[in-house]
Scaffold this active site. Sequence first.
Site, PDB file in Angstrom:
ATOM      1  N   ASP A 276      40.048  49.767  38.486  1.00 39.32           N
ATOM      2  CA  ASP A 276      40.732  48.588  38.881  1.00 39.32           C
ATOM      3  C   ASP A 276      40.505  48.385  40.697  1.00 39.32           C
ATOM      4  O   ASP A 276      40.271  49.537  41.367  1.00 39.32           O
ATOM      5  CB  ASP A 276      42.091  48.314  38.675  1.00 39.32           C
ATOM      6  CG  ASP A 276      42.457  46.905  38.620  1.00 39.32           C
ATOM      7  OD1 ASP A 276      41.939  46.301  38.981  1.00 39.32           O
ATOM      8  OD2 ASP A 276      43.653  46.745  38.160  1.00 39.32           O
ATOM      9  N   ASP A 335      44.131  37.796  36.428  1.00 33.69           N
ATOM     10  CA  ASP A 335      45.128  37.986  35.463  1.00 33.69           C
ATOM     11  C   ASP A 335      45.836  36.701  34.882  1.00 33.69           C
ATOM     12  O   ASP A 335      46.041  35.666  35.453  1.00 33.69           O
ATOM     13  CB  ASP A 335      46.213  38.767  36.022  1.00 33.69           C
ATOM     14  CG  ASP A 335      45.977  40.116  36.702  1.00 33.69           C
ATOM     15  OD1 ASP A 335      44.684  40.279  36.846  1.00 33.69           O
ATOM     16  OD2 ASP A 335      46.871  40.919  37.097  1.00 33.69           O
TER      17      ASP A 335
END
Length: 432
Positions: A276, A335
Amino acid sequence: MEVDPQRAAVYEEGWQSWSPTRAYRFGPIPARPRHAKEIAMHFRADRLAPVSAYQGEGLLAVDPGADGPVQVFGLQDASVGVASIRAEANGDKLVISSDGPVRQVSSRGGLGAALGAWADEHAAAAGVGPLRPAPTIWCSWYQYFTQVTEVDIIENLEEMRRLELPVDVVQIDDGYQAEIGDWLDLSGRFESLPGLTARILDQGRRAGLWVAPFLVGSRSRLAAEHPDWLVSGADAGNNWGQDLCVLDVTHPNAAAYLTEVFTSFLDMGFDFFKLDFTYAGALRGRRHEDLPSITAYRRGIELIREAVGDSYLLGCGAPIFPSVGLFDGMRVGCDISATYEPHGEDLSVPSQVDATKNVEARAWQHGRFWVNDPDCLVARPDGVAKRPEWAALIERYGGLRGSSDRLAALDEWGLEVTRRLLSEVPPPTPFD
Ligand code: 9PG
């Protein structure tokens, strides 16, 4: 090129997984970021789009609206990894410019088909190998966030056994580590991580882990003890209440540390890694070796790949074009969030609408560059604003399928949808 101002559309590829990516109707230029944090984390700070032009990172496409074919302008040299491509209106003409060589392909049959045709050639030139089928995942993030504990993982592990859910990988997200960068310091949080992975493997499942391999928190021990391992002048933004620095993978000792982190996790039994915030590794700055930042980025991911062998690598917060050929799966949107509409002027605040638009816009990358990850299914009653819509999007465009609920909190609808979406994973080939 000439366009029909009433019917034309311009597709902008965003810089990284979370950056806005979509086709806009010809007309007003989309909003541009204004805040330092969103610029540092979601855009190329040194190539910001002007307010007067469309700009795609690595790729821009124009549907002229009239009878003419769609024109795709994309990176010519796959190994260079970057080019900012602009389209500026001048009457009913669009003037295309780029700061790097581009390859132009024109095709009939609409934007999606044109992007797919362009991507087939790019993937071949970039040496993308055969794509592997994606495993199904259970991920801790969208239920527990950084507060996740070993007890939570065990509870869900037991629940997926009881419910006989087809979860291949149990993926522990952000929250196990003592600090960002101090990945192997498990004190106080997940002290029995090796025992936990053994439990996951005993159940016939695989163990997955979240790591932000190029981030170093300014509070970390690593930043204090090895300032020479950091890229100087690189601002990776601010999160977890601290400024974020970048690991310099061109420094031999930092590279050895990165390798040690991943071989240690491999030894614990992990064979799925969600890498990430990888945009950080591609930021400009002064490195030990004077390399283009994209070359350093690719070297960093390659170091990880060498350490983990054929483990599954899922990219997230990853610069799209520099990552082609390096990952098995890729997050293609921001997200998923409990809020539906975007709010405020900060383009980096996630919403269901923004996540949805990115996932639809980047559908053409699936099965060509990697397996597309739309982000996790959240199916509990109070998880996302419009859960049937979110589940339908994953059903249509979810190349990778993950669940991120406390399984015991699912109602009948949520459990039925979770079971179904995890049972029907599409192949790693382009969507229809
Ligand atoms: C863990 C999370 C989850 C999630 C990732 C990523 O500050 N920001 O702009 C920001 C963007 C995304 C983000 C966190 C912060 O989420 O996408 O799935 O793994 O990290 O921290």
